[in-house]
Design a protein around this motif. Structure first.
Motif, PDB file in Angstrom:
ATOM      1  N   GLY A  81      -1.629   6.010  11.297  1.00 33.29           N
ATOM      2  CA  GLY A  81      -1.327   4.929  10.370  1.00 33.29           C
ATOM      3  C   GLY A  81       0.052   4.342  10.587  1.00 33.29           C
ATOM      4  N   ASN A  82       1.042   5.196  10.833  1.00 32.02           N
ATOM      5  CA  ASN A  82       2.392   4.709  11.111  1.00 32.02           C
ATOM      6  C   ASN A  82       2.441   3.874  12.382  1.00 32.02           C
ATOM      7  N   PHE A  83       1.691   4.305  13.392  1.00 32.98           N
ATOM      8  CA  PHE A  83       1.660   3.543  14.641  1.00 32.98           C
ATOM      9  C   PHE A  83       1.035   2.168  14.436  1.00 32.98           C
ATOM     10  N   LEU A  84      -0.071   2.103  13.696  1.00 30.40           N
ATOM     11  CA  LEU A  84      -0.727   0.814  13.463  1.00 30.40           C
ATOM     12  C   LEU A  84       0.180  -0.131  12.679  1.00 30.40           C
ATOM     13  N   ILE A  85       0.854   0.405  11.664  1.00 27.90           N
ATOM     14  CA  ILE A  85       1.760  -0.438  10.879  1.00 27.90           C
ATOM     15  C   ILE A  85       2.925  -0.919  11.731  1.00 27.90           C
ATOM     16  N   SER A  86       3.508  -0.030  12.531  1.00 25.63           N
ATOM     17  CA  SER A  86       4.641  -0.407  13.369  1.00 25.63           C
ATOM     18  C   SER A  86       4.238  -1.425  14.435  1.00 25.63           C
ATOM     19  N   TYR A  87       3.074  -1.213  15.039  1.00 29.52           N
ATOM     20  CA  TYR A  87       2.615  -2.139  16.081  1.00 29.52           C
ATOM     21  C   TYR A  87       2.319  -3.517  15.498  1.00 29.52           C
ATOM     22  N   ALA A  88       1.668  -3.540  14.339  1.00 31.11           N
ATOM     23  CA  ALA A  88       1.351  -4.827  13.718  1.00 31.11           C
ATOM     24  C   ALA A  88       2.611  -5.560  13.282  1.00 31.11           C
ATOM     25  N   ALA A  89       3.593  -4.827  12.786  1.00 33.37           N
ATOM     26  CA  ALA A  89       4.830  -5.463  12.338  1.00 33.37           C
ATOM     27  C   ALA A  89       5.659  -5.977  13.510  1.00 33.37           C
ATOM     28  N   SER A  90       5.527  -5.377  14.682  1.00 31.96           N
ATOM     29  CA  SER A  90       6.331  -5.758  15.844  1.00 31.96           C
ATOM     30  C   SER A  90       5.662  -6.829  16.694  1.00 31.96           C
ATOM     31  N   SER A  91       4.348  -6.901  16.668  1.00 28.75           N
ATOM     32  CA  SER A  91       3.610  -7.832  17.534  1.00 28.75           C
ATOM     33  C   SER A  91       3.461  -9.175  16.818  1.00 28.75           C
ATOM     34  N   LEU A  92       4.470 -10.012  16.966  1.00 27.27           N
ATOM     35  CA  LEU A  92       4.460 -11.304  16.285  1.00 27.27           C
ATOM     36  C   LEU A  92       3.498 -12.298  16.918  1.00 27.27           C
ATOM     37  N   LEU A 116      -3.978   2.530   4.706  1.00 28.05           N
ATOM     38  CA  LEU A 116      -4.970   3.432   4.111  1.00 28.05           C
ATOM     39  C   LEU A 116      -4.878   4.833   4.721  1.00 28.05           C
ATOM     40  N   LEU A 117      -4.728   4.902   6.050  1.00 26.95           N
ATOM     41  CA  LEU A 117      -4.600   6.212   6.694  1.00 26.95           C
ATOM     42  C   LEU A 117      -3.334   6.932   6.228  1.00 26.95           C
ATOM     43  N   LEU A 118      -2.237   6.192   6.138  1.00 28.15           N
ATOM     44  CA  LEU A 118      -0.985   6.805   5.703  1.00 28.15           C
ATOM     45  C   LEU A 118      -1.080   7.286   4.267  1.00 28.15           C
ATOM     46  N   LEU A 119      -1.675   6.455   3.391  1.00 27.71           N
ATOM     47  CA  LEU A 119      -1.780   6.827   1.980  1.00 27.71           C
ATOM     48  C   LEU A 119      -2.689   8.025   1.777  1.00 27.71           C
ATOM     49  N   SER A 120      -3.800   8.064   2.516  1.00 25.00           N
ATOM     50  CA  SER A 120      -4.720   9.202   2.384  1.00 25.00           C
ATOM     51  C   SER A 120      -4.070  10.495   2.852  1.00 25.00           C
ATOM     52  N   GLY A 121      -3.339  10.425   3.971  1.00 16.32           N
ATOM     53  CA  GLY A 121      -2.643  11.613   4.441  1.00 16.32           C
ATOM     54  C   GLY A 121      -1.567  12.072   3.481  1.00 16.32           C
ATOM     55  N   LEU A 122      -0.847  11.115   2.885  1.00 16.43           N
ATOM     56  CA  LEU A 122       0.191  11.456   1.912  1.00 16.43           C
ATOM     57  C   LEU A 122      -0.395  12.142   0.686  1.00 16.43           C
ATOM     58  N   ILE A 123      -1.524  11.644   0.219  1.00 17.58           N
ATOM     59  CA  ILE A 123      -2.151  12.245  -0.970  1.00 17.58           C
ATOM     60  C   ILE A 123      -2.607  13.664  -0.692  1.00 17.58           C
ATOM     61  N   VAL A 124      -3.237  13.875   0.476  1.00 12.96           N
ATOM     62  CA  VAL A 124      -3.731  15.220   0.806  1.00 12.96           C
ATOM     63  C   VAL A 124      -2.568  16.193   0.967  1.00 12.96           C
ATOM     64  N   LEU A 125      -1.513  15.786   1.679  1.00 10.90           N
ATOM     65  CA  LEU A 125      -0.370  16.672   1.864  1.00 10.90           C
ATOM     66  C   LEU A 125       0.340  16.961   0.546  1.00 10.90           C
ATOM     67  N   TYR A 147      -2.694  -8.347   9.753  1.00 12.66           N
ATOM     68  CA  TYR A 147      -2.909  -7.860   8.392  1.00 12.66           C
ATOM     69  C   TYR A 147      -3.979  -6.769   8.348  1.00 12.66           C
ATOM     70  N   SER A 148      -5.000  -6.903   9.213  1.00 12.56           N
ATOM     71  CA  SER A 148      -6.055  -5.878   9.248  1.00 12.56           C
ATOM     72  C   SER A 148      -5.495  -4.548   9.747  1.00 12.56           C
ATOM     73  N   LEU A 149      -4.686  -4.612  10.801  1.00 14.29           N
ATOM     74  CA  LEU A 149      -4.072  -3.386  11.316  1.00 14.29           C
ATOM     75  C   LEU A 149      -3.157  -2.746  10.274  1.00 14.29           C
ATOM     76  N   CYS A 150      -2.384  -3.574   9.581  1.00 11.19           N
ATOM     77  CA  CYS A 150      -1.516  -3.037   8.527  1.00 11.19           C
ATOM     78  C   CYS A 150      -2.325  -2.401   7.411  1.00 11.19           C
ATOM     79  N   GLY A 151      -3.457  -3.023   7.052  1.00 10.74           N
ATOM     80  CA  GLY A 151      -4.287  -2.458   5.996  1.00 10.74           C
ATOM     81  C   GLY A 151      -4.889  -1.120   6.372  1.00 10.74           C
ATOM     82  N   VAL A 152      -5.442  -1.051   7.606  1.00 12.62           N
ATOM     83  CA  VAL A 152      -6.028   0.221   8.057  1.00 12.62           C
ATOM     84  C   VAL A 152      -4.955   1.295   8.160  1.00 12.62           C
ATOM     85  N   GLY A 153      -3.812   0.924   8.746  1.00 13.62           N
ATOM     86  CA  GLY A 153      -2.723   1.893   8.849  1.00 13.62           C
ATOM     87  C   GLY A 153      -2.217   2.355   7.497  1.00 13.62           C
TER      88      GLY A 153
END
Length: 453
Positions: free
Chosen positions: A324-335, A351-360, A343-349
């Protein structure tokens, strides 16, 4: 830029082999990190020495740079000599070089304070001319700033190397975190204030890449200050060179003697649960946390997980967070990507980051972390929020590195993999490791009369 990974130990040998391979690659990458940092610092000493002598033409031929004809390779004898001198000083002993390091650091701090005070006076006098640019105050935006910070990240090399000298510290579990944190804060503040002043004196595009600070004062007619700053820069670069070479030099004699004198033990548990010991020269003793100290009867939110299941959940969650961090970083850097795709990459990233944070957040950490190294040692605060935030920032910096940097790093890591596969794993001292629980290891240490850390 290279980051550290935290790998959980396990009693199975394939997990041990996996952990050793990751540890090998981390060490291999650190060699490249410190080598590049040290060579970059050493290369910056020659131009400052040339300014002290009155210019590159006035520098003695034995210390001046030379270009090999036809190969476009510049040889810097001064940098090589300094590397040998600093390495010899560190090999004598860290404690023996502390006095010289203290003097250099003190001079460095006073020079930077002079640069900040005198430079601020000149900036207010000239109206901060360096910031009056046709393209505006922030010409490259946030992306340009972060891309630049990723490139010069090696300026902070040396702080993590403090941990490699833990045996030289009287109270490492307290002094190391405080020392790293306070020194990092102080240096960061000095770096920023000096940068603000120098850019205010000279526009960024007009700076001398070899001697930016001293040249900035020279352009304003203060030549004596330029000589003083050049001398301070030489001493500062020597101090930084020590920090870059320190993790590559041989082990201190005190630590080497301690390792050589430690016995290799083998323990066997008989039917009466009594632990006996015998000396062995082939099987080193490795400890894993006792189940009684790791397991918890209850977990948060009413979950009851065994050690194996908890680590599985944690492992998958960490993987989702990294992706998720990689998808967010890549989407934010690839102008140049379409807006919908970004926006789709940021959304998927997200969701993955939030789900992992909740489980941990719902999974309890192993109690064995409290007994890591020494009792009462440093524990990372705000877990898992702070580590996730650090991974996100570092991932963004890594994404903004150039393709050439990734190509060179990939070649170096590939060589490291070959060395590990064909040599490292066959000659590992942990190949025949024998595992016991922490409680049994303590009993073995007491009964055998040795102190095991």
């Amino acid at each position: 830029t290279y980051k550290f990974l935290v790998v959980s130990l396990s009693t199975t040998r394939w997990i041990l082999g996996s952990s050793c391979s990751v540890a090998w690659l981390i060490g291999w990458a650190l060699i490249l990190e410190y080598t590049i940092g040290g060579s970059t610092v050493a290369r910056g000493i020659s131009p400052n020495l040339a300014m002290i002598f009155g210019g590159e033409d006035c520098l003695p031929a034995i210390l001046a740079r030379h270009q090999i004809p036809g190969l476009d390779i510049v040889v810097d004898p001064c940098a090589a000599v300094l590397v040998f001198i600093v390495t010899g000083l560190l090999c004598i002993g860290v404690k023996e070089s502390t006095f010289a390091q203290g003097i250099i650091t003190t001079v460095n701090v006073f020079v930077m304070i002079f640069v900040i005070v005198a430079g601020s006076y000149l900036c207010f006098k000239t109206g901060w001319a360096g910031y009056q640019l046709p393209s505006g105050y922030f010409p490259y935006g946030v992306d340009g700033m972060l891309a630049g910070s990723a490139t010069v990240f090696f300026a902070y090399i040396g702080f993590d190397s403090v941990a490699s000298m833990a045996e030289e510290v009287k109270n490492p579990q307290r002094d190391l975190p405080l020392g790293i944190g306070l020194s990092l804060l102080l240096c960061c503040l000095l770096y920023m204030m000096v940068s603000v002043v120098i850019v205010g004196l000279v526009p960024y595009y007009a700076m001398d890449p070899d001697t930016p600070i001293s040249s900035a004062f020279a352009t304003h007619g203060i030549q004596w200050a330029a000589y003083l700053i050049a001398l301070g820069a030489v001493m500062a670069l020597c101090s930084t060179l020590m920090g870059s070479i320190l993790p590559q030099v041989p082990l201190p004699s005190s630590l080497q003697e301690r390792i050589c004198s430690a016995p290799f033990l083998r323990c066997e548990e008989n039917s009466s649960s009594h632990v006996s010991t015998s000396i062995s020269t082939k099987q080193p003793l490795l400890c894993e946390p006792d189940d009684s100290t790791v397991e918890k009867k209850e977990a948060r939110w009413g979950w009851v997980l065994s050690k194996e299941n908890r680590r599985k959940f944690a492992g998958w969650s960490i993987m989702f967070i990294c992706i998720g961090n990689f998808l967010i970083s890549y989407a934010a850097s690839s102008l140049l990507l379409p807006g919908l795709l970004r926006y789709s990459l940021c959304g998927v990233g997200g969701l993955l980051l939030l789900s992992g944070l909740i489980v941990l957040s719902c999974i309890d950490q192993d109690d064995a972390r409290h007994s890591f190294g020494h009792s009462g040692g440093f524990i990372c605060p705000l877990v898992p929020l702070l580590p996730i935030l650090c991974i996100l920032i570092n991932m963004y910096l890594l994404v903004n590195l150039g393709a050439g940097t990734w190509a060179r790093v990939s070649v170096w890591l590939f060589i490291g993999v070959l060395v590990y596969v064909f040599y490292g794993r066959r000659h590992s001292s942990l190949a025949n490791a024998f595992y016991v629980t922490t409680a049994h290891a303590d009993e073995i240490g007491r009964s055998s009369g040795y102190s095991l850390a």
